[in-house]
Design an enzyme around this catalytic site. Structure first.
Site, short mmCIF file in Angstrom:
data_model
loop_
_atom_site.label_atom_id
_atom_site.label_comp_id
_atom_site.label_asym_id
_atom_site.label_seq_id
_atom_site.Cartn_x
_atom_site.Cartn_y
_atom_site.Cartn_z
N GLU A 153 0.83 -1.22 0.00
CA GLU A 153 0.00 0.00 0.00
C GLU A 153 0.86 1.26 0.00
O GLU A 153 0.85 2.04 0.95
CB GLU A 153 -0.94 0.00 1.21
CG GLU A 153 -2.00 -1.07 1.16
CD GLU A 153 -3.03 -0.94 2.28
OE1 GLU A 153 -2.73 -0.29 3.30
OE2 GLU A 153 -4.13 -1.49 2.12
N GLU A 305 -6.35 -8.27 0.10
CA GLU A 305 -6.68 -8.21 1.53
C GLU A 305 -8.15 -7.87 1.70
O GLU A 305 -8.69 -7.00 1.00
CB GLU A 305 -5.92 -7.07 2.22
CG GLU A 305 -4.46 -7.25 2.40
CD GLU A 305 -3.84 -6.05 3.11
OE1 GLU A 305 -4.57 -5.30 3.80
OE2 GLU A 305 -2.64 -5.84 2.95
N HIS A 356 -7.68 -6.32 15.25
CA HIS A 356 -8.12 -6.51 13.86
C HIS A 356 -8.29 -8.00 13.64
O HIS A 356 -7.44 -8.80 14.06
CB HIS A 356 -7.05 -5.94 12.93
CG HIS A 356 -7.45 -5.88 11.49
ND1 HIS A 356 -7.65 -7.00 10.72
CD2 HIS A 356 -7.69 -4.83 10.68
CE1 HIS A 356 -7.99 -6.63 9.49
NE2 HIS A 356 -8.02 -5.32 9.45
C1 GAL Z 1 -4.05 -2.72 5.19
C2 GAL Z 1 -2.62 -3.19 5.34
C3 GAL Z 1 -2.51 -4.36 6.27
C4 GAL Z 1 -3.34 -4.16 7.49
C5 GAL Z 1 -4.76 -3.91 7.09
C6 GAL Z 1 -5.69 -3.71 8.24
O1 GAL Z 1 -4.05 -1.37 4.96
O2 GAL Z 1 -2.06 -3.48 4.10
O3 GAL Z 1 -1.16 -4.55 6.61
O4 GAL Z 1 -2.84 -3.07 8.21
O5 GAL Z 1 -4.82 -2.76 6.31
O6 GAL Z 1 -7.01 -3.47 7.81
#
Ligand code: GAL
Length: 655
Positions: A153, A305, A356
């Site tokens: 990101e 993700e 999370h």
């Molecule tokens: C994304 C990131 C991950 C994690 C995730 C949490 O932005 O790539 O490493 O932080 O969010 O939602």
């Protein structure tokens, strides 16, 4: 070039970020057992492993990663290997403070979080290249390796001194001379003329409104610097493994990266997607990002993700009710994803993201999250062979451009209520609710395949884009444009007449007298609907007709929807249901049909190749008509003419 097909080999990828360095090695074996039970066939390793891989400058500790790569291979799990360059180890900032980014107020962004690297720092880039080189040399030939994941990101801005020096170089390349720069930035205004390159800076904290052209170029520069960082690492891994594809994961509809430019440099397009489970329009915001990612990929793409349960970065973070993870995963597959992956495999017990979710939550194997993940893994495996590689195609193109977004967001605009992303979302929502399949496209793309093209808002348009739109309409296409389109050129210089004359001619606008932005919550009555956000004092030409007029007030009788030939111009943003009805009508005239007619509210139909996905986003059970006889790939049942979908239910129908 190798593509996603080289990774999937006919299977949908299922898995996620795996951060085993947070766990003792016994847990790795437990992880593998659970992964196999859940049908996990891919993991992403190393995203945040820099300090572990390079504990001191130049030292390497690969032993743990060797064991993991072997463990994955022995268990038939492919590895997406990340370069760890998004989170440099503390020693780097400590020894080389110039690797740390500086914000616009001159404050340093310290280590202790992540993404604390200056994209312009030569030292950072040197260390990043070295660790990438060594990773590629060591694992390039490893049989577990399937795909490279560069950084994570990309999203850092930097206003610091090294960035300023690079900014000057970037500007020299763009404008050649200071005269060129002064002209493009309109520095005659407010005594900003530059007489020496050394005077030129990143747009730091200023007393009052900053020069919008300078800010615009800074955004372009930032996207380009991050791209340079990506390219440097990509080229290293490509040299070692020309047969393996390379990706970097985008954030959903993130403002900072010109993704149209970036995807030219990727073999696989991937995105991270986190709609809010409580958002009544979560499914639509997901659909938007999925449509955009597919359009960028021009084929199958990777959901890199998502969250199996709650995230922990909203004010209030809600879990996913039973079935929602499955529904949103299959929605992505319907829209062309060949990979359903998560952040992260196992929920952390320490660190900033310990609340999370993971595919294995704190509740462990017996927890609902893992149990649902496991069921989903089995279902994806069942439909894999029928789905992968097939294309989802949109009938309508929604035009979108980052440069126009950047230019239109300047501080001194007439209404801060007008937010580019919200306007784009409103138009996509209207099409989504009308069951019209949409792609996204850049205004200079070849649009000839589309019967209908819509422009929610493109404040700045270059000549090539304008000529492209004119040619599209001349060629028989139907074009609908929202307000604040074609106002400025690429330097953010307002076009003569307040809007490009070719576009005014195209839409039938003789004179654009004034803009009348609306206050928050204010609306304006128009024939047949209510307008929001904006209104305009337009004088039309003889060939244009007013399809709907403003009613009452200063603009009474003036066009709110203007029609000329196959074009429409909307001088306001109709309320959501009204915009849907308007666009559905125009689509029907242009010969674009909904994917399926007569669907109940909250139900969505998507075609991927000959497969028909029907997804129930509502919490009610619904009856859906699906004319004909179909085979449901998920259950094996035969479906004739109609079916019942429970809350969050999905069917994947093959004729
Ligand atoms: C994304 C990131 C991950 C994690 C995730 C949490 O932005 O790539 O490493 O932080 O969010 O939602």
């Amino acid at each position: 070039m190798p593509d996603l097909g080289a990774v999937t080999n006919g299977r949908l990828l299922f898995g996620g970020d795996y951060n085993p360095e947070q766990w003792p090695e016994e847990t790795w074996h437990e992880d593998v057992r659970l992964m196999k039970d859940a049908g996990v066939n891919t993991v992403t390793l190393g995203v945040f492993s820099w300090a572990k891989l390079e504990p001191r400058p130049g030292e390497r500790d690969f032993g743990w990663l060797d064991r993991l790569m072997d463990l994955m291979h022995e268990n038939g799990i492919g590895v997406v290997l990340a370069t760890p360059t998004s989170s440099p180890p503390p020693w780097m900032g400590h020894l080389h403070p110039d690797t740390l980014p500086v914000d616009q107020d001159g404050r340093t962004e310290w280590w202790g979080g992540r993404q604390h690297f200056s994209h312009s720092s030569a030292v950072y880039r040197r260390y990043a290249a070295a660790i990438t080189e060594d990773l590629a040399a060591r694992y390039g030939g490893h049989p577990a390796l399937t795909l490279w994941h560069i950084n994570n990101e990309y999203c850092t801005y930097d206003w610091g001194p090294e960035a300023a020096a690079r900014f000057r170089d970037w500007l020299r390349d763009r404008y050649g001379t200071l005269d060129g720069l002064n002209e493009a930035w309109g520095t005659a205004f407010w005594s900003q003329g530059y007489g020496d390159w050394a005077e030129v800076h990143t747009p730091r904290h200023a007393h009052y409104l900053k020069n919008p052209a300078q800010v615009l170029d800074f955004k372009r520069f930032t996207s380009d610097m991050l791209l340079e960082c990506y390219l440097a690492e990509r080229d290293i891994v490509r040299r070692h493994t020309p047969h393996l594809p390379v990706t970097t994961n985008f954030m959903p509809l993130w403002v900072g990266q010109d993704a149209w430019r970036w995807v030219e440099e990727e073999d696989v397009v991937s995105v991270d997607l986190y709609p809010d489970p409580r958002d009544p329009l979560g499914a639509q915001s997901g659909a938007l990002v999925q449509d955009m990612t597919r359009s960028q990929a021009r084929g199958p793409w990777m959901l890199m993700e998502q969250a199996a349960g709650p995230v922990n970065w909203r004010g209030v973070n809600h879990p996913k009710p039973r079935g929602l993870n499955r529904l949103w995963s299959l929605q992505a597959v319907a829209r062309g994803a060949d990979a359903v992956c998560y952040f992260q495999w196992r929920q952390s017990r320490q660190g900033a993201e310990k609340f999370h979710s993971g595919m294995v939550s704190h509740a462990g194997e017996r927890g609902r999250t893992y149990q649902e993940v496991k069921r989903l893994g089995a279902e994806l495996a069942r439909i894999s062979g029928e789905v992968t590689g097939r294309h989802t195609v949109g009938d309508i193109a929604v035009l979108h451009d980052w440069h126009s977004w950047w230019a239109g967001s300047h501080e001194g605009r007439l209404s801060t209520q007008v937010d580019y992303a919200q306007v784009l979302t409103a138009w996509h929502r209207a099409l989504w609710e009308a069951q019209l399949a949409t792609d996204f496209a850049h205004p200079e793309h070849d649009l000839t395949a589309y019967k209908l093209v819509v422009v929610p808002q493109l404040y700045s348009l270059g000549d090539a884009a304008i000529e492209n739109l004119l040619a599209y309409v001349r060629g028989g296409g139907t074009l609908v444009s929202g307000f604040l389109t074609g106002v400025a050129d690429e330097d953010d210089r307002v076009r003569a007449g307040g809007m490009d004359s070719r576009l005014r001619e195209l839409f039938g606008i003789r004179t654009l007298h004034e803009w009348w932005p609306l206050d928050a919550g204010e609306s304006v009555e128009c024939d047949g609907f209510r307008g929001t956000l904006w209104s305009e004092e337009i004088e039309k030409d003889e060939e244009a007709t007013t399809e709907a007029a403003f009613k009452g007030g200063e603009l009474d009788g003036l066009p709110a929807v203007l029609r000329k030939g196959r074009t429409r111009y909307l001088a306001t943003l109709p309320d959501s249901g009204d915009l849907r009805a308007l666009l559905a009508g125009i689509a029907a005239e242009a010969g674009v049909r909904p994917v399926l007619n007569g669907l109940p509210a909250g139900v969505e139909a998507v075609r991927r190749g000959e497969l028909l996905f029907v997804l129930n986003h509502s919490r009610e059970s619904v009856r859906v008509e699906v004319p004909g006889t179909h085979h449901d790939l998920l259950t094996g049942a035969t479906v004739t003419d109609e079916l019942t979908l429970d809350r969050y239910g999905v069917v994947v129908l093959r004729p």
